[in-house]
Write an enzyme that holds these catalytic residues in place. Structure first.
Site, short mmCIF file in Angstrom:
data_model
loop_
_atom_site.label_atom_id
_atom_site.label_comp_id
_atom_site.label_asym_id
_atom_site.label_seq_id
_atom_site.Cartn_x
_atom_site.Cartn_y
_atom_site.Cartn_z
CB ILE A 90 -1.01 0.04 1.18
CG1 ILE A 90 -0.31 -0.21 2.52
CG2 ILE A 90 -2.14 -0.93 0.96
CD1 ILE A 90 -1.24 -0.05 3.72
N GLY A 91 2.10 1.15 0.11
CA GLY A 91 2.92 2.37 0.06
C GLY A 91 4.40 2.09 0.17
N GLY B 65 8.07 4.23 1.39
CA GLY B 65 8.70 5.44 1.92
C GLY B 65 10.16 5.42 1.51
CB VAL B 66 13.05 7.48 2.61
CG1 VAL B 66 14.55 7.49 2.38
CG2 VAL B 66 12.45 8.82 2.24
CB SER B 67 14.58 3.40 4.53
OG SER B 67 14.01 4.05 5.64
CB VAL C 46 3.36 0.67 4.09
CG1 VAL C 46 2.25 0.47 5.12
CG2 VAL C 46 4.35 1.72 4.57
CG ASP D 22 9.29 12.92 8.41
OD1 ASP D 22 9.42 13.89 7.64
OD2 ASP D 22 9.40 11.74 8.05
#
Ligand SMILES: Nc1ncnc2c1ncn2[C@@H]1O[C@H](COP(=O)(O)OP(=O)(O)OP(=O)(O)O)[C@@H](O)[C@H]1O
Length: 533
Positions: A28-29, A31-33, A36, A146
């Protein structure tokens, strides 16, 4: 590999600590590292959860600090904060199991369905709920570090939760493992200062980037203001540039007007006075002038705020599922993403006008335009530059790749007429790509008859080389600061530079000693002559 037992909140239901208990349903996603996943927790009636698998090799934080952080975060409890169910390691990944927020992040929503941003009443609800979380966090002595729409999640009932405490830090713990501290004689939370660089460039407060000055809770308020702009326009300011460039530009405080204009394309969108005022207060360059989260909650912008139902009706209804949206973005990215870091600036190679190449010395929030506006070097400098130009001066432009720097022959120290601050020539080089050096004459300023003043140009180039050396040093320092490796060649260059400086100092000392010696000799011979007479 063996699964390790990690922290799990005692008060909460114990979620299993092994990956076999979770059935991955969808991605579902990213990110940088981290990636998800939507997953089902099989032993718990296949309850749907979200699993964030953080690549520990890529993550900037070490496992110990992540552990400490997740332990601290599990002690926090607030309806607008997303707590993890549990976390454990799987090979070189840390799995963080958390409640599944079916609407996903506000970032994924605006990028898929509201590219020009949300309506103001919707933004007010999202921001108010986020502020509730932030106010609670700050009262507990935590910075989030963040804040951005990618970390604001929404559930099917419209409830909003702040997530992703990967880089959050406690200002009460002198050593979070996340970075250094500027000493403070007071234990007061508001005075404590963190000094490491954390967060995502576009949303970072100026004092976080210039981290040697330290930063505190108010850095979150700046990011909150940028998030408001992001929700209003669909993208944060400067997001048309790759993050590294936006970071560099903020560090050097230099923008080109042409860079700025590309992001400023929604002038016709109208926003209320209250919204502008609220965002403006968050984007004050002086952190002490930014309001606290608690004070912001009392701002008139949030006075007649709607409820979560309003978001269900106006944002969630008809929205594709979070997994479908993610699939869509992946297809778009495959077919050529606009956010590609390697994207060429089409204007950089073209012969843009001098006005477009004018340097900008900083940026301020413009309430009317509801954007960050460029600030030009002080008027006196501009006027000085103009009068020098009209004074039959030969103005040379030294062009490096796509960058043009106007060099003024009459300038006191052969510096650049468009430097925003004394000694800023080094800063100017931040965006200069090494490459073809071309010396051209300004068409509008050939009053001097087109003379080619070799000495001036060489003088300018020497200064330029020196500033490039300085810039190289700064870039190396930054690489080291971000945990990257400085190459052997760079290390050697640094060593040579250091030795050169030492040699230069020694030469200077020698010269001074020789002069002293000459002086003494003269004195002695004078005294000798006078006794002779
Ligand atoms: N608990 C969750 N429930 C539902 N969707 C989630 C959840 N956590 C994350 N997501 C989705 O996954 C996406 C990526 O999340 P992630 O936290 O990894 O990245 P990010 O915050 O956008 O980036 P970064 O790594 O820079 O912080 C989010 O934008 C969101 O749509």
């Amino acid at each position: 590999m063996a699964h390790e037992q990690e922290e799990c909140s005692k008060k909460k239901i114990q979620y299993p600590l092994d990956s076999n208990s979770y059935k991955i349903l969808d991605e579902i996603g990213v990110g940088v590292s981290a990636i998800v996943y939507k997953a089902a927790c099989v032993p718990m009636n296949s309850t749907v959860v979200a699993v964030k698998a953080i690549d520990l090799d890529q993550s900037r934080a070490d496992l110990d600090s992540i552990r400490r952080e997740s332990k601290t975060m599990s002690l926090l409890s607030h309806p607008n904060i997303l707590n993890a169910h549990c976390s454990f390691t799987v090979d070189c990944r840390l799995w963080v199991v958390m409640p599944f927020m079916s609407g996903g992040s506000l970032q994924s929503i605006i990028s898929s369905s509201f590219p020009d941003g949300l309506s103001e009443p919707c933004i007010a609800v999202v921001l108010k709920e986020t502020l509730n979380a932030l106010s609670y966090l700050h009262k507990q002595g935590h910075l989030h570090r963040d804040i951005k729409s990618g970390n604001i999640l929404i559930d099917s009932n419209g409830s909003i939760k702040l997530a992703d405490f990967g880089v959050s830090a406690s200002i009460y713990e002198p050593n979070t493992g996340q970075g250094g501290w500027a000493s403070s004689s007071s234990s007061s939370a508001s005075r404590m200062m963190l000094t490491d660089v954390a967060g995502t460039p576009y949303w970072m407060a100026p004092e976080v980037i210039h981290s040697h000055t330290g930063y505190s809770l108010k850095a979150d308020i700046w990011s909150f203001g940028i998030t408001a702009l992001e929700l209003a326009h669909g993208r944060p300011p400067l997001s048309h540039l790759p993050p590294s460039k936006s970071l560099l530009m903020k560090i050097t405080k230099r923008l080109r007007l042409s860079d700025y204009e590309k992001s400023h394309n929604q002038k016709d969108k109208k926003f209320s006075k209250a919204f502008k005022d609220m965002v403006g207060s968050c984007l004050d360059h002086d952190p002490s002038k930014r309001p606290s989260a608690e004070k912001l909650l009392k701002h008139s912008f949030f006075r007649n705020c709607k409820g979560s139902d309003f978001l269900v009706k106006n944002v969630l209804s008809g929205l594709p599922t979070v997994e479908d949206r993610f699939r869509e973005t992946r297809i778009v990215n495959k077919n050529g993403s606009v956010d590609d870091e390697t994207e060429e600036d089409p204007e950089s190679d073209s012969a843009t006008t001098i006005v477009k190449q004018r340097r900008i010395s900083g940026w301020n929030f413009n309430e009317d335009g509801f954007e960050l506006d460029p600030v030009f070097p002080t008027e006196s400098r501009e006027k000085q530059s103009e009068s020098d130009n009209s004074d039959d001066n030969v103005v040379k432009q030294v062009r490096f790749g796509g960058e043009t720097i106007i060099q003024d022959q009459k300038s006191d120290n052969s510096s650049y007429s468009n430097s925003g601050s004394p000694g800023a020539a080094g800063d100017d080089q931040a965006e200069i790509e090494a490459g073809n050096i071309e010396i051209i004459e300004s068409e509008s300023n050939v009053g001097g008859g087109g003379d080619f003043d070799r000495e001036t140009v060489v003088g300018g180039l020497v200064i330029l080389r020196r500033s490039l050396d300085e810039q190289r040093q700064q870039v190396c320092d930054m690489i080291a600061m971000f945990g990257g490796e400085v190459t052997r060649e760079d290390q050697l260059v640094q060593l040579i530079e250091k030795l050169k400086m030492e040699l230069e100092n020694e030469r200077k000392k020698n010269f001074e000693l020789e002069m002293e010696l000459e002086f003494l000799k003269l004195q002695i011979s004078g005294a000798y002559n006078s006794t002779d007479n």
